[in-house]
Design an enzyme around this catalytic site. Structure first.
Site, PDB file in Angstrom:
ATOM      1  N   GLU A  85       3.692 -34.947 111.536  1.00 46.74           N
ATOM      2  CA  GLU A  85       2.805 -35.205 110.401  1.00 46.74           C
ATOM      3  C   GLU A  85       3.719 -35.834 109.364  1.00 46.74           C
ATOM      4  OE1 GLU A  85      -0.408 -34.825 109.952  1.00 46.74           O
ATOM      5  OE2 GLU A  85      -0.819 -33.942 111.904  1.00 46.74           O
ATOM      6  N   THR A 133      14.194 -37.889 107.927  1.00 52.11           N
ATOM      7  CA  THR A 133      13.910 -38.624 106.696  1.00 52.11           C
ATOM      8  C   THR A 133      14.933 -38.338 105.599  1.00 52.11           C
ATOM      9  OG1 THR A 133      12.304 -38.760 104.880  1.00 52.11           O
ATOM     10  CG2 THR A 133      12.326 -36.716 106.101  1.00 52.11           C
ATOM     11  N   ASP A 134      15.077 -39.303 104.697  1.00 50.92           N
ATOM     12  CA  ASP A 134      15.954 -39.085 103.529  1.00 50.92           C
ATOM     13  C   ASP A 134      15.369 -38.047 102.570  1.00 50.92           C
ATOM     14  OD1 ASP A 134      13.849 -40.598 102.496  1.00 50.92           O
ATOM     15  OD2 ASP A 134      15.103 -42.212 101.704  1.00 50.92           O
ATOM     16  N   GLU A 135      14.055 -37.751 102.733  1.00 46.13           N
ATOM     17  CA  GLU A 135      13.406 -36.832 101.786  1.00 46.13           C
ATOM     18  C   GLU A 135      13.966 -35.420 101.865  1.00 46.13           C
ATOM     19  OE1 GLU A 135       9.261 -36.973 101.214  1.00 46.13           O
ATOM     20  OE2 GLU A 135       9.121 -39.129 101.557  1.00 46.13           O
ATOM     21  N   TYR A 159       6.022 -31.452 103.348  1.00 40.94           N
ATOM     22  CA  TYR A 159       6.460 -32.391 104.397  1.00 40.94           C
ATOM     23  C   TYR A 159       7.978 -32.369 104.548  1.00 40.94           C
ATOM     24  CZ  TYR A 159       8.143 -36.808 106.312  1.00 40.94           C
ATOM     25  OH  TYR A 159       8.852 -37.747 107.031  1.00 40.94           O
ATOM     26  N   LYS A 163      10.415 -31.129 107.668  1.00 38.51           N
ATOM     27  CA  LYS A 163      11.392 -32.001 108.347  1.00 38.51           C
ATOM     28  C   LYS A 163      12.791 -31.378 108.248  1.00 38.51           C
ATOM     29  CE  LYS A 163      10.826 -35.531 110.034  1.00 38.51           C
ATOM     30  NZ  LYS A 163      10.443 -35.907 111.433  1.00 38.51           N
TER      31      LYS A 163
HETATM   32  P1  NAD Z   1       2.985 -41.716 111.824  1.00 40.11           P
HETATM   33  O1  NAD Z   1       2.237 -40.668 111.060  1.00 40.11           O
HETATM   34  O2  NAD Z   1       2.583 -43.137 111.701  1.00 40.11           O
HETATM   35  O3  NAD Z   1       2.971 -41.368 113.381  1.00 40.11           O
HETATM   36  C1  NAD Z   1       3.142 -40.074 113.860  1.00 40.11           C
HETATM   37  C2  NAD Z   1       2.697 -40.053 115.318  1.00 40.11           C
HETATM   38  O4  NAD Z   1       2.904 -38.722 115.820  1.00 40.11           O
HETATM   39  C3  NAD Z   1       1.215 -40.376 115.516  1.00 40.11           C
HETATM   40  O5  NAD Z   1       1.042 -41.274 116.580  1.00 40.11           O
HETATM   41  C4  NAD Z   1       0.598 -39.027 115.856  1.00 40.11           C
HETATM   42  O6  NAD Z   1      -0.545 -39.136 116.714  1.00 40.11           O
HETATM   43  C5  NAD Z   1       1.758 -38.340 116.555  1.00 40.11           C
HETATM   44  N1  NAD Z   1       1.643 -36.874 116.520  1.00 40.11           N
HETATM   45  C6  NAD Z   1       1.365 -36.106 115.437  1.00 40.11           C
HETATM   46  N2  NAD Z   1       1.315 -34.812 115.802  1.00 40.11           N
HETATM   47  C7  NAD Z   1       1.601 -34.762 117.140  1.00 40.11           C
HETATM   48  C8  NAD Z   1       1.723 -33.722 118.087  1.00 40.11           C
HETATM   49  N3  NAD Z   1       1.533 -32.441 117.740  1.00 40.11           N
HETATM   50  N4  NAD Z   1       2.018 -34.035 119.365  1.00 40.11           N
HETATM   51  C9  NAD Z   1       2.211 -35.340 119.727  1.00 40.11           C
HETATM   52  N5  NAD Z   1       2.090 -36.366 118.871  1.00 40.11           N
HETATM   53  C10 NAD Z   1       1.790 -36.074 117.594  1.00 40.11           C
HETATM   54  O7  NAD Z   1       4.506 -41.508 111.405  1.00 40.11           O
HETATM   55  P2  NAD Z   1       5.678 -42.578 111.243  1.00 40.11           P
HETATM   56  O8  NAD Z   1       5.623 -43.118 109.871  1.00 40.11           O
HETATM   57  O9  NAD Z   1       5.661 -43.479 112.398  1.00 40.11           O
HETATM   58  O10 NAD Z   1       6.937 -41.598 111.323  1.00 40.11           O
HETATM   59  C11 NAD Z   1       7.573 -41.321 112.573  1.00 40.11           C
HETATM   60  C12 NAD Z   1       8.726 -40.368 112.324  1.00 40.11           C
HETATM   61  O11 NAD Z   1       9.650 -40.966 111.428  1.00 40.11           O
HETATM   62  C13 NAD Z   1       8.321 -39.042 111.698  1.00 40.11           C
HETATM   63  O12 NAD Z   1       9.081 -38.027 112.271  1.00 40.11           O
HETATM   64  C14 NAD Z   1       8.684 -39.213 110.223  1.00 40.11           C
HETATM   65  O13 NAD Z   1       9.001 -37.972 109.644  1.00 40.11           O
HETATM   66  C15 NAD Z   1       9.896 -40.099 110.339  1.00 40.11           C
HETATM   67  N6  NAD Z   1      10.150 -40.966 109.179  1.00 40.11           N
HETATM   68  C16 NAD Z   1       9.191 -41.826 108.742  1.00 40.11           C
HETATM   69  C17 NAD Z   1       9.480 -42.699 107.688  1.00 40.11           C
HETATM   70  C18 NAD Z   1       8.473 -43.694 107.168  1.00 40.11           C
HETATM   71  O14 NAD Z   1       8.750 -44.379 106.191  1.00 40.11           O
HETATM   72  N7  NAD Z   1       7.302 -43.828 107.780  1.00 40.11           N
HETATM   73  C19 NAD Z   1      10.740 -42.662 107.076  1.00 40.11           C
HETATM   74  C20 NAD Z   1      11.680 -41.711 107.524  1.00 40.11           C
HETATM   75  C21 NAD Z   1      11.380 -40.897 108.594  1.00 40.11           C
HETATM   76  O1  DAU Z   2      11.571 -41.699 102.393  1.00 43.90           O
HETATM   77  C1  DAU Z   2      11.083 -41.601 103.700  1.00 43.90           C
HETATM   78  C2  DAU Z   2       9.629 -41.190 103.670  1.00 43.90           C
HETATM   79  O2  DAU Z   2       8.892 -42.322 103.236  1.00 43.90           O
HETATM   80  C3  DAU Z   2       9.109 -40.697 105.015  1.00 43.90           C
HETATM   81  O3  DAU Z   2       9.794 -39.535 105.400  1.00 43.90           O
HETATM   82  C4  DAU Z   2       7.605 -40.416 104.960  1.00 43.90           C
HETATM   83  O4  DAU Z   2       7.123 -40.096 106.256  1.00 43.90           O
HETATM   84  C5  DAU Z   2       6.910 -41.673 104.474  1.00 43.90           C
HETATM   85  O5  DAU Z   2       5.526 -41.421 104.326  1.00 43.90           O
HETATM   86  C6  DAU Z   2       7.507 -42.137 103.143  1.00 43.90           C
HETATM   87  O6  DAU Z   2       7.231 -41.162 102.108  1.00 43.90           O
HETATM   88  P1  DAU Z   2       6.820 -41.613 100.623  1.00 43.90           P
HETATM   89  O7  DAU Z   2       6.074 -40.519 100.005  1.00 43.90           O
HETATM   90  O8  DAU Z   2       7.988 -42.161  99.896  1.00 43.90           O
HETATM   91  O9  DAU Z   2       5.856 -42.872 100.999  1.00 43.90           O
HETATM   92  P2  DAU Z   2       4.438 -43.334 100.401  1.00 43.90           P
HETATM   93  O10 DAU Z   2       4.157 -44.665 101.014  1.00 43.90           O
HETATM   94  O11 DAU Z   2       3.408 -42.272 100.506  1.00 43.90           O
HETATM   95  O12 DAU Z   2       4.781 -43.544  98.867  1.00 43.90           O
HETATM   96  C7  DAU Z   2       5.796 -44.442  98.447  1.00 43.90           C
HETATM   97  C8  DAU Z   2       5.880 -44.334  96.941  1.00 43.90           C
HETATM   98  O13 DAU Z   2       4.674 -44.873  96.369  1.00 43.90           O
HETATM   99  C9  DAU Z   2       5.975 -42.910  96.426  1.00 43.90           C
HETATM  100  O14 DAU Z   2       6.816 -42.895  95.283  1.00 43.90           O
HETATM  101  C10 DAU Z   2       4.546 -42.552  96.042  1.00 43.90           C
HETATM  102  C11 DAU Z   2       3.974 -43.883  95.595  1.00 43.90           C
HETATM  103  N1  DAU Z   2       2.513 -44.093  95.860  1.00 43.90           N
HETATM  104  C12 DAU Z   2       2.038 -43.813  97.100  1.00 43.90           C
HETATM  105  C13 DAU Z   2       0.700 -44.000  97.375  1.00 43.90           C
HETATM  106  C14 DAU Z   2       0.137 -43.671  98.745  1.00 43.90           C
HETATM  107  C15 DAU Z   2       1.715 -44.597  94.861  1.00 43.90           C
HETATM  108  O15 DAU Z   2       2.187 -44.884  93.739  1.00 43.90           O
HETATM  109  N2  DAU Z   2       0.383 -44.795  95.132  1.00 43.90           N
HETATM  110  C16 DAU Z   2      -0.160 -44.491  96.339  1.00 43.90           C
HETATM  111  O16 DAU Z   2      -1.404 -44.659  96.514  1.00 43.90           O
END
Ligand code: NAD
Ligand code: DAU
Length: 378
Positions: A85, A133-135, A159, A163
């Site tokens: 998630e 994640t860096d979070e 979240y 993680k």
């Molecule tokens: P996403 O939400 O787009 O995709 C997550 C995927 O995991 C989906 O396909 C979902 O169906 C699947 N999933 C969820 N629960 C599951 C379960 N119980 N069993 C099997 N599959 C399941 O996420 P993303 O943005 O592609 O992120 C992928 C990974 O990278 C995550 O671990 C996230 O924490 C990490 N990450 C994301 C970002 C970012 O900017 N998006 C940055 C840093 C780290």
């Molecule tokens: O830093 C890595 C993370 O980046 C990942 O671990 C997460 O999975 C990924 O979702 C992302 O988290 P953020 O919370 O940083 O991403 P998001 O796109 O939700 O938001 C980026 C920034 O923009 C954040 O400061 C919140 C802001 N924001 C977000 C939304 C959805 C807005 O200002 N308006 C918005 O509607």
């Protein structure tokens, strides 16, 4: 030849990684395990379905027997774990799913990996790569040094706490049982197949459809933006040259405030609509179709609770040890991403279904309309 199990391979980063890997390593076996939650979209993998070396399994990472059977039956030697998630705002409204998938699910994978790969004390060649994640490092002030691999964990949202817990479990399986793990902690990804609940894809689809572009708080929160293709290349470098037990931070060297980023996207949309008459016909609700600036859609809304102010990544370790540097410049990556969304309208319209609309309504209607304004709260 490797045999990979990619969890979460139907999500944003996972599907980009699968496409990247199959293109670079066409002889490898790739099995995707994904529960297809709201964020998973099997259509993102459609072009791979005909390949004999590719298999999609619809299933849950919390199902340890299923995972064990896949590792054993498919002779998997490399597990790349994306499934999670992943949206901070959803974790604020409902943390339970984050605890289940991100913590219990990761532990289920570790259990299956240990059972399969370390059976009878005789280790089979293997690698467990955990995508994080860096979070987990918390929030930085304007002058603070960037997060390094030794920065203390200080997660601030359900979240990032989930993680962080998963990172610790992965680490513990290396130290306690000798499981060969690597972990990457990366910054905000963007690019193709990004689910339009996250900032960049949400802004792009709202600009195209002429809807308000919500900016939280004063818009001055800072994120480091990493093109997903660079992230995939970093994971490939870690799988090929990374050392078991090590953690690698991955960043894009592209810090931006949210408001600057949103303004960049507005300027891209304005220029693209000016250049291309077909866009003006296809997306008539966009202000840019009437030669008005998309910036008029920017709407400041109530801030995210506990909103981390700044993330920044020190990626000197992965550069020095594995020779990886992110290549995509932010402006170019944003333009390419905007064009991808324009060219793949069917993909994003297809996922903006009833459940997506309910999420958008729940998330953004929490902001009283009197709070919708064109300038931030002081
Ligand atoms: P996403 O939400 O787009 O995709 C997550 C995927 O995991 C989906 O396909 C979902 O169906 C699947 N999933 C969820 N629960 C599951 C379960 N119980 N069993 C099997 N599959 C399941 O996420 P993303 O943005 O592609 O992120 C992928 C990974 O990278 C995550 O671990 C996230 O924490 C990490 N990450 C994301 C970002 C970012 O900017 N998006 C940055 C840093 C780290
Ligand atoms: O830093 C890595 C993370 O980046 C990942 O671990 C997460 O999975 C990924 O979702 C992302 O988290 P953020 O919370 O940083 O991403 P998001 O796109 O939700 O938001 C980026 C920034 O923009 C954040 O400061 C919140 C802001 N924001 C977000 C939304 C959805 C807005 O200002 N308006 C918005 O509607």
């Amino acid at each position: 030849m490797r045999k990979l199990l990619v969890t979460g391979g139907a999500g944003f980063i996972g599907c980009n990684f699968v496409h990247h890997w199959v293109q670079k390593n066409p002889g490898d076996r790739v099995v995707v395990l994904d529960a297809l939650t709201y964020a998973g979209n099997a259509a993102s993998l459609d072009s791979l379905r005909a390949k004999a070396s590719f298999r999609f399994v619809h299933g849950d990472i919390c199902d340890t027997d299923l995972v064990t059977n896949l590792l054993d039956g498919e002779g998997i030697d490399t597990l790349v774990h994306f499934a999670a998630e992943s949206h901070v705002d959803r974790s604020i409204l409902g943390p339970d799913a984050f605890i289940r998938t991100n913590i219990i699910g990761t532990h289920s994978l570790l259990t299956a990996a240990r059972k399969t790969w370390l059976r009878d004390g005789a280790a089979r060649p293997h690698r467990f790569h955990h995508v994080s994640t860096d979070e987990v490092y918390g929030s930085l002030g304007p002058e603070d040094p960037a997060f390094s691999e030794t920065t203390a964990y200080a997660p601030n949202s359900p979240y990032s706490a989930s993680k962080a817990a998963s990172d610790h479990l992965v680490r513990s399986y290396h130290h306690t049982y000798g499981l060969e793990v690597t972990t990457s902690n990366c910054s905000n990804n963007y690019g193709p197949f990004h689910f339009p609940e996250k900032l960049i894809p949400l802004v792009i689809v709202n600009l195209l459809d002429g809807r308000a572009v919500p900016v939280y708080g004063d818009g001055k929160n800072i994120r480091d933006w990493l093109h997903v293709s660079d992230h995939c290349a970093a994971i490939e470098a870690i799988l090929q040259r990374g050392k078991p037990g090590e953690v690698y931070n991955v960043g894009g060297r592209a810090e931006s405030t949210n408001i600057d980023l949103v303004r960049m996207l507005c300027a891209i949309a304005d220029a693209e609509f000016t250049r291309d008459a077909a866009l003006r016909e296809r997306f008539p609700k966009s202000p840019a179709a009437r030669a008005e600036s998309c910036a008029k859609l920017i709407t400041y809304v109530r801030d995210r609770p506990g909103h981390d102010r700044r993330y920044a990544i020190d990626c000197s370790k992965i550069q020095a040890q594995l020779g990886f540097v992110a290549e995509t410049k932010l402006e170019e990556g944003l333009l390419e991403t905007f064009r991808w969304f324009v060219s793949n309208e069917a993909w994003w319209r297809g996922i903006m279904d009833g459940s997506y609309q309910r999420w958008i309504d729940a998330q953004y209607s929490r902001t009283p309309s009197s709070n919708l304004q064109s300038e931030p709260n002081s």
